[in-house]
Structure formats: structure tokens, C-alpha cells
Design a protein around this motif. Sequence first.
Motif, PDB file in Angstrom:
ATOM      1  N   TRP A 169       0.884  -0.991   0.096  1.00  0.00           N
ATOM      2  CA  TRP A 169      -0.006   0.040  -0.042  1.00  0.00           C
ATOM      3  C   TRP A 169       0.782   1.332   0.027  1.00  0.00           C
ATOM      4  CZ3 TRP A 169      -4.076  -1.566   4.263  1.00  0.00           C
ATOM      5  CH2 TRP A 169      -4.929  -2.391   3.710  1.00  0.00           C
ATOM      6  N   PHE A 170       1.769   1.186   0.537  1.00  0.00           N
ATOM      7  CA  PHE A 170       2.762   2.486   0.640  1.00  0.00           C
ATOM      8  C   PHE A 170       3.580   2.681  -0.778  1.00  0.00           C
ATOM      9  CE2 PHE A 170       3.346   2.291   5.333  1.00  0.00           C
ATOM     10  CZ  PHE A 170       3.049   3.649   5.656  1.00  0.00           C
ATOM     11  N   ALA A 222       2.621   8.401   0.864  1.00  0.00           N
ATOM     12  CA  ALA A 222       2.594   9.065   2.211  1.00  0.00           C
ATOM     13  C   ALA A 222       1.106   8.823   2.830  1.00  0.00           C
ATOM     14  CB  ALA A 222       3.292  10.530   2.360  1.00  0.00           C
ATOM     15  N   TRP A 223      -0.033   9.162   1.966  1.00  0.00           N
ATOM     16  CA  TRP A 223      -1.177   9.072   2.639  1.00  0.00           C
ATOM     17  C   TRP A 223      -1.750   7.971   3.030  1.00  0.00           C
ATOM     18  CZ3 TRP A 223      -3.227  13.450   3.742  1.00  0.00           C
ATOM     19  CH2 TRP A 223      -2.796  14.762   3.223  1.00  0.00           C
ATOM     20  N   ILE A 224      -1.040   6.793   2.913  1.00  0.00           N
ATOM     21  CA  ILE A 224      -1.359   5.578   3.645  1.00  0.00           C
ATOM     22  C   ILE A 224      -1.168   5.659   5.311  1.00  0.00           C
ATOM     23  CG2 ILE A 224       0.833   4.112   3.430  1.00  0.00           C
ATOM     24  CD1 ILE A 224      -2.782   2.885   2.700  1.00  0.00           C
ATOM     25  N   VAL A 225      -0.271   6.664   5.589  1.00  0.00           N
ATOM     26  CA  VAL A 225       0.015   6.722   6.988  1.00  0.00           C
ATOM     27  C   VAL A 225      -1.436   7.233   7.831  1.00  0.00           C
ATOM     28  CG1 VAL A 225       1.150   8.419   8.703  1.00  0.00           C
ATOM     29  CG2 VAL A 225       2.293   7.400   6.551  1.00  0.00           C
ATOM     30  N   CYS A 226      -2.302   7.486   7.147  1.00  0.00           N
ATOM     31  CA  CYS A 226      -3.720   7.959   7.485  1.00  0.00           C
ATOM     32  C   CYS A 226      -4.228   6.616   8.431  1.00  0.00           C
ATOM     33  CB  CYS A 226      -4.708   8.435   6.386  1.00  0.00           C
ATOM     34  SG  CYS A 226      -4.414  10.054   5.963  1.00  0.00           S
ATOM     35  N   LEU A 227      -3.884   5.393   7.892  1.00  0.00           N
ATOM     36  CA  LEU A 227      -4.419   4.299   8.468  1.00  0.00           C
ATOM     37  C   LEU A 227      -3.932   3.976   9.738  1.00  0.00           C
ATOM     38  CD1 LEU A 227      -4.458   1.757   5.316  1.00  0.00           C
ATOM     39  CD2 LEU A 227      -6.411   3.378   6.353  1.00  0.00           C
ATOM     40  N   SER A 228      -2.895   4.662  10.158  1.00  0.00           N
ATOM     41  CA  SER A 228      -2.145   4.730  11.350  1.00  0.00           C
ATOM     42  C   SER A 228      -3.314   4.960  12.511  1.00  0.00           C
ATOM     43  CB  SER A 228      -1.062   5.729  11.546  1.00  0.00           C
ATOM     44  OG  SER A 228      -0.177   5.326  10.775  1.00  0.00           O
TER      45      SER A 228
END
Length: 192
Positions: free
Chosen positions: A95-96, A101-107
Motif C-alpha cells: 500500500w505504501f 504517504a497518505w497511507i499513514v492515515c491508516l495509522s
Amino acid sequence: MNVLEHLLAICGVFSIPIGILVQFIPNELVLAYGGFLVDSHDAPFFLTFLLAWVSFTLSQIGLYWIGRYGGRPVALKLYRYFRIRQDKQLRAERWFEKYGAWIVCLSLFWRQLFAVSAGVMRLSFRKFLSVTTLIFAVWSFLFIHVGMMLGSNWRMIGHFMDDVIPFLALAVGIILVVRHVRQQPKRVKESA
């Protein structure tokens, strides 16, 4: 739960950074308790929000650098510690590569997995920090307010989350799809 409530009561507003940095207490519960403290005038909103936001950001930065400097071998040990299966870790890395970088939203949903994976994938620290700072500011603000609305019923946050999580996941998914379509309009037109 009574032991947790007792611990929260003893530490007061400082239970927020402790709960967030320890990473085994559900962060929604800690934030809802912070909202209860604000609602009962035991803590100011700004201090509660700042403690939550800074704690989230620092914990994510620490996990990012563990992944970045330790690489996959350290990440795999850490994933086992947090009971994250290797297939989920590999999916996060794909996904990264695909979404950036927007996959960090899943944090928001799985802090350890996405922060460590961002480091392993060598995502730009500036991008990681920007997205992390933004999403956890919104998350902290939202759940402190929910805790304020729930007041002495702050323990009900679990029921609230059961109702809200599907909508949050849908919103993040829509954002990722829109971003992907914007970045690759030719591929989308060819497939249509």
C-alpha cells in the motif's frame, strides 16, 4: 477495566501521554477520559489536546525511526511483539508503494504497523511527519470532544467506535482512491 480506571484516575490528565506511549491501552478510551476531565473541569482543553497530540506524534516518530534504522529484521521482531502477522506487514508495504504517504492515515487504526512500515519503506520523514501531525491532531480533537459529550459516560466510547469505525475507514478509503485516480488518470481512462 476497574484497574485501568483506577490508573487513569491516579494519573489524571497525564494518563493521556502514558496511555498513548504505552500503546496497549486503546487510544480512544484514553482520549475519551481526557474529554471527561475537560468536561468535569479537572483539566483544561488545550493542555489535554496538546498532551494527546504531542504523545501521538512522538510515538509515531519513534516507531518510524525504529523501522527506518532497524529495517525489516527489527520490524519483524517488533511486529511479532505487537502480534502483527507478516501478511499484514507485506500488505502495508504494498500500500505504501501504491498510495505513498497518505497511507499513514491508516495509522489511526493500527499505529504500530503503519508507522514502522513507513520507516522500513523509507518514506520521506517530512511527508510522514506532515501526515502524522495532521491526522493525529484531528483524531485527538475529535475524541476529546466525544469524551466531553459523553461526560461521565466516557466508558461508552467502545460502543461509539463500533458505530463510527466503518465510516472512518470508508472516508480514508475514498481519499486513497481519489488520490490514486488523480495521480494516474491515463491508466484509469485506459481501463474504462
